[in-house]
Design a protein around this motif. Sequence first.
Motif, PDB file in Angstrom:
ATOM      1  N   LYS A   1      25.328  35.451  14.953  1.00 27.16           N
ATOM      2  CA  LYS A   1      26.105  34.490  15.740  1.00 27.16           C
ATOM      3  C   LYS A   1      27.152  33.809  14.853  1.00 27.16           C
ATOM      4  CE  LYS A   1      26.325  31.918  19.560  1.00 27.16           C
ATOM      5  NZ  LYS A   1      26.763  32.531  20.788  1.00 27.16           N
ATOM      6  N   ALA A   2      26.715  33.399  13.655  1.00 29.53           N
ATOM      7  CA  ALA A   2      27.626  32.698  12.739  1.00 29.53           C
ATOM      8  C   ALA A   2      28.798  33.608  12.354  1.00 29.53           C
ATOM      9  CB  ALA A   2      26.859  32.268  11.491  1.00 29.53           C
ATOM     10  N   ILE A   3      28.494  34.871  12.068  1.00 26.11           N
ATOM     11  CA  ILE A   3      29.542  35.808  11.671  1.00 26.11           C
ATOM     12  C   ILE A   3      30.508  36.032  12.837  1.00 26.11           C
ATOM     13  CG2 ILE A   3      29.982  38.241  11.051  1.00 26.11           C
ATOM     14  CD1 ILE A   3      27.225  38.085   9.521  1.00 26.11           C
ATOM     15  N   ASP A   4      29.943  36.200  14.020  1.00 26.89           N
ATOM     16  CA  ASP A   4      30.762  36.436  15.208  1.00 26.89           C
ATOM     17  C   ASP A   4      31.730  35.269  15.453  1.00 26.89           C
ATOM     18  OD1 ASP A   4      31.319  37.983  17.601  1.00 26.89           O
ATOM     19  OD2 ASP A   4      30.430  36.258  18.671  1.00 26.89           O
ATOM     20  N   ILE A   5      31.234  34.068  15.345  1.00 25.99           N
ATOM     21  CA  ILE A   5      32.081  32.893  15.589  1.00 25.99           C
ATOM     22  C   ILE A   5      33.164  32.776  14.515  1.00 25.99           C
ATOM     23  CG2 ILE A   5      32.107  30.370  15.809  1.00 25.99           C
ATOM     24  CD1 ILE A   5      29.217  30.577  16.782  1.00 25.99           C
ATOM     25  N   ALA A   6      32.787  33.041  13.257  1.00 22.73           N
ATOM     26  CA  ALA A   6      33.769  32.952  12.160  1.00 22.73           C
ATOM     27  C   ALA A   6      34.861  33.999  12.352  1.00 22.73           C
ATOM     28  CB  ALA A   6      33.072  33.139  10.824  1.00 22.73           C
ATOM     29  N   LYS A   7      34.461  35.195  12.780  1.00 25.41           N
ATOM     30  CA  LYS A   7      35.451  36.274  12.978  1.00 25.41           C
ATOM     31  C   LYS A   7      36.473  35.910  14.048  1.00 25.41           C
ATOM     32  CE  LYS A   7      33.882  40.734  12.822  1.00 25.41           C
ATOM     33  NZ  LYS A   7      32.872  41.779  13.106  1.00 25.41           N
ATOM     34  N   LYS A   8      36.088  34.992  14.920  1.00 23.79           N
ATOM     35  CA  LYS A   8      37.019  34.589  15.985  1.00 23.79           C
ATOM     36  C   LYS A   8      37.982  33.503  15.522  1.00 23.79           C
ATOM     37  CE  LYS A   8      34.190  36.103  19.788  1.00 23.79           C
ATOM     38  NZ  LYS A   8      32.846  35.880  20.321  1.00 23.79           N
ATOM     39  N   GLY A   9      37.957  33.183  14.217  1.00 22.78           N
ATOM     40  CA  GLY A   9      38.947  32.247  13.686  1.00 22.78           C
ATOM     41  C   GLY A   9      38.422  30.864  13.375  1.00 22.78           C
ATOM     42  N   ASN A  10      37.126  30.665  13.482  1.00 21.52           N
ATOM     43  CA  ASN A  10      36.572  29.340  13.192  1.00 21.52           C
ATOM     44  C   ASN A  10      36.202  29.183  11.715  1.00 21.52           C
ATOM     45  OD1 ASN A  10      36.171  28.052  15.978  1.00 21.52           O
ATOM     46  ND2 ASN A  10      35.277  30.086  16.245  1.00 21.52           N
ATOM     47  N   THR A  11      36.049  27.930  11.307  1.00 22.89           N
ATOM     48  CA  THR A  11      35.488  27.657   9.983  1.00 22.89           C
ATOM     49  C   THR A  11      34.044  27.260  10.199  1.00 22.89           C
ATOM     50  OG1 THR A  11      37.636  26.922   9.217  1.00 22.89           O
ATOM     51  CG2 THR A  11      35.744  26.293   7.867  1.00 22.89           C
ATOM     52  N   VAL A  12      33.165  28.163   9.789  1.00 19.07           N
ATOM     53  CA  VAL A  12      31.746  28.009  10.116  1.00 19.07           C
ATOM     54  C   VAL A  12      30.947  27.665   8.865  1.00 19.07           C
ATOM     55  CG1 VAL A  12      29.708  29.237  10.998  1.00 19.07           C
ATOM     56  CG2 VAL A  12      31.958  29.694  11.982  1.00 19.07           C
ATOM     57  N   VAL A  13      30.081  26.674   8.990  1.00 24.28           N
ATOM     58  CA  VAL A  13      29.141  26.375   7.907  1.00 24.28           C
ATOM     59  C   VAL A  13      27.745  26.762   8.371  1.00 24.28           C
ATOM     60  CG1 VAL A  13      27.952  24.488   6.724  1.00 24.28           C
ATOM     61  CG2 VAL A  13      30.426  24.539   6.748  1.00 24.28           C
ATOM     62  N   VAL A  14      27.097  27.622   7.593  1.00 23.63           N
ATOM     63  CA  VAL A  14      25.694  27.931   7.864  1.00 23.63           C
ATOM     64  C   VAL A  14      24.888  27.123   6.866  1.00 23.63           C
ATOM     65  CG1 VAL A  14      23.939  29.742   7.930  1.00 23.63           C
ATOM     66  CG2 VAL A  14      26.290  30.273   8.561  1.00 23.63           C
ATOM     67  N   ILE A  15      24.013  26.274   7.367  1.00 25.77           N
ATOM     68  CA  ILE A  15      23.286  25.418   6.414  1.00 25.77           C
ATOM     69  C   ILE A  15      21.849  25.892   6.193  1.00 25.77           C
ATOM     70  CG2 ILE A  15      24.662  23.323   6.669  1.00 25.77           C
ATOM     71  CD1 ILE A  15      22.485  22.261   8.556  1.00 25.77           C
ATOM     72  N   SER A  16      21.443  25.767   4.933  1.00 23.16           N
ATOM     73  CA  SER A  16      20.057  25.985   4.535  1.00 23.16           C
ATOM     74  C   SER A  16      19.646  24.748   3.744  1.00 23.16           C
ATOM     75  CB  SER A  16      19.940  27.162   3.557  1.00 23.16           C
ATOM     76  OG  SER A  16      20.014  28.413   4.164  1.00 23.16           O
ATOM     77  N   SER A  17      18.364  24.479   3.683  1.00 26.65           N
ATOM     78  CA  SER A  17      17.940  23.376   2.806  1.00 26.65           C
ATOM     79  C   SER A  17      17.961  23.893   1.370  1.00 26.65           C
ATOM     80  CB  SER A  17      16.535  22.919   3.177  1.00 26.65           C
ATOM     81  OG  SER A  17      15.601  23.887   2.782  1.00 26.65           O
ATOM     82  N   GLY A  18      17.945  22.990   0.426  1.00 27.51           N
ATOM     83  CA  GLY A  18      17.910  23.375  -0.985  1.00 27.51           C
ATOM     84  C   GLY A  18      19.139  24.155  -1.375  1.00 27.51           C
ATOM     85  N   ASP A  19      18.935  25.354  -1.885  1.00 31.08           N
ATOM     86  CA  ASP A  19      20.019  26.264  -2.228  1.00 31.08           C
ATOM     87  C   ASP A  19      19.961  27.425  -1.232  1.00 31.08           C
ATOM     88  OD1 ASP A  19      21.550  27.308  -5.163  1.00 31.08           O
ATOM     89  OD2 ASP A  19      21.219  28.680  -3.498  1.00 31.08           O
ATOM     90  N   ALA A  20      21.092  27.728  -0.607  1.00 32.00           N
ATOM     91  CA  ALA A  20      21.103  28.748   0.445  1.00 32.00           C
ATOM     92  C   ALA A  20      20.823  30.143  -0.096  1.00 32.00           C
ATOM     93  CB  ALA A  20      22.446  28.733   1.168  1.00 32.00           C
ATOM     94  N   GLY A  21      20.952  30.306  -1.409  1.00 36.56           N
ATOM     95  CA  GLY A  21      20.699  31.607  -2.024  1.00 36.56           C
ATOM     96  C   GLY A  21      19.272  31.751  -2.536  1.00 36.56           C
ATOM     97  N   ILE A  22      18.436  30.741  -2.302  1.00 37.69           N
ATOM     98  CA  ILE A  22      17.033  30.799  -2.747  1.00 37.69           C
ATOM     99  C   ILE A  22      16.150  30.666  -1.505  1.00 37.69           C
ATOM    100  CG2 ILE A  22      15.263  29.686  -4.175  1.00 37.69           C
ATOM    101  CD1 ILE A  22      17.527  28.859  -6.087  1.00 37.69           C
ATOM    102  N   TYR A  23      15.570  31.770  -1.089  1.00 34.79           N
ATOM    103  CA  TYR A  23      14.798  31.843   0.162  1.00 34.79           C
ATOM    104  C   TYR A  23      15.574  31.182   1.317  1.00 34.79           C
ATOM    105  CZ  TYR A  23      11.167  32.241  -3.479  1.00 34.79           C
ATOM    106  OH  TYR A  23      10.442  32.573  -4.597  1.00 34.79           O
ATOM    107  N   GLY A  24      16.905  31.335   1.295  1.00 28.10           N
ATOM    108  CA  GLY A  24      17.739  30.709   2.332  1.00 28.10           C
ATOM    109  C   GLY A  24      18.461  31.770   3.153  1.00 28.10           C
ATOM    110  N   MET A  25      19.629  31.417   3.679  1.00 28.55           N
ATOM    111  CA  MET A  25      20.333  32.302   4.606  1.00 28.55           C
ATOM    112  C   MET A  25      21.337  33.242   3.926  1.00 28.55           C
ATOM    113  SD  MET A  25      19.456  32.041   7.788  1.00 28.55           S
ATOM    114  CE  MET A  25      20.873  32.518   8.792  1.00 28.55           C
ATOM    115  N   ALA A  26      21.670  33.008   2.649  1.00 23.35           N
ATOM    116  CA  ALA A  26      22.784  33.741   2.032  1.00 23.35           C
ATOM    117  C   ALA A  26      22.558  35.260   2.015  1.00 23.35           C
ATOM    118  CB  ALA A  26      23.041  33.215   0.625  1.00 23.35           C
ATOM    119  N   GLY A  27      21.378  35.690   1.588  1.00 27.72           N
ATOM    120  CA  GLY A  27      21.117  37.130   1.463  1.00 27.72           C
ATOM    121  C   GLY A  27      21.225  37.838   2.798  1.00 27.72           C
TER     122      GLY A  27
END
Length: 273
Positions: A71-97
């Motif tokens: 969903k986040a990727i789809d919305i961003a592709k349509k021209g939005n500035t999207v922030v996907v939030i994770s707690s802590g660090d998004a690259g540590i057991y978060g959403m980045a991967g």
Amino acid sequence: MSEKGQKVGKMFIVGFGPGSEDHITSRAKKVIEESNVIVGYTTYIELVRDLIRGKKIIYTGMTEEVDRAKKAIDIAKKGNTVVVISSGDAGIYGMAGLIFQVLKEDGWRPSYGLEVEVVPGVTALSAVGSLLGAPLMHDFASISLSDLLTPWEVILKRVEAAAQADFVIALYNPKSGRRTWQIVETQKMIRKYREGSTPVGIVKSAYRDGQNIIITDLDHMLDFPIGMLTTIIIGNSSTFTYEELMITPRGYHNKYELSMKKMALEVPLAVPE
Ligand code: SAH
């Protein structure tokens, strides 16, 4: 602009730290300000409520991570500035991967199309470590006990290897309503290699409402409440406690005289011009 000249947006994958506003980085605050859509797990959205007034919010439940990423990727592709939030660090057991995996499936290339930035945050082990004193001063292993996506045998093998190699061990996702026996097996495995008196720190909700800090030892750690919002740090064979602190020495005491009575140099107090 994409290759075909369509307007594409931006995506920031942001870790907002353990929970308090003081521990959110300035970069994270800035990109949240610049964005028009926020995507995240409901509880996390609640934690950053004050920062996201007036923005479109997409709430999702805990087990809907893949949908949330798409969903986040789809919305961003349509021209939005999207922030996907994770707690802590998004690259540590978060959403980045997960987001990069979905982007790869979609044929995304960093050189064109959607601009993606991962904004680092203070991860639970840093937050929890700071509240316990300095337990992570020497080599450590971080292990998530959640076997929802990783087979239990793999997790237990890693626990054993870390215990055997005398790493300080940080345990994320130690226990939930349904996952209750994993922490018991983990304690048993580590106890095979470490003394029962090894210091253990159990911190719930670091830098959030309900924060609770416990320092105990390996033999008694299971006597305390452990849940979804807890991170546990198990010391190595040299970790010690002092007052209400848990400290892992880095070896200075083997090489240097640590008594304040013995100061070799006069350290100048310089004031920058
Ligand atoms: N991306 C997050 C980790 C998400 S996994 C990070 O970098 O911190 C979820 C686990 O993180 C929880 O089960 C708990 O073990 C830990 N955790 C997250 N926030 C915490 C906090 N404020 N206090 C203690 N543990 C926390």
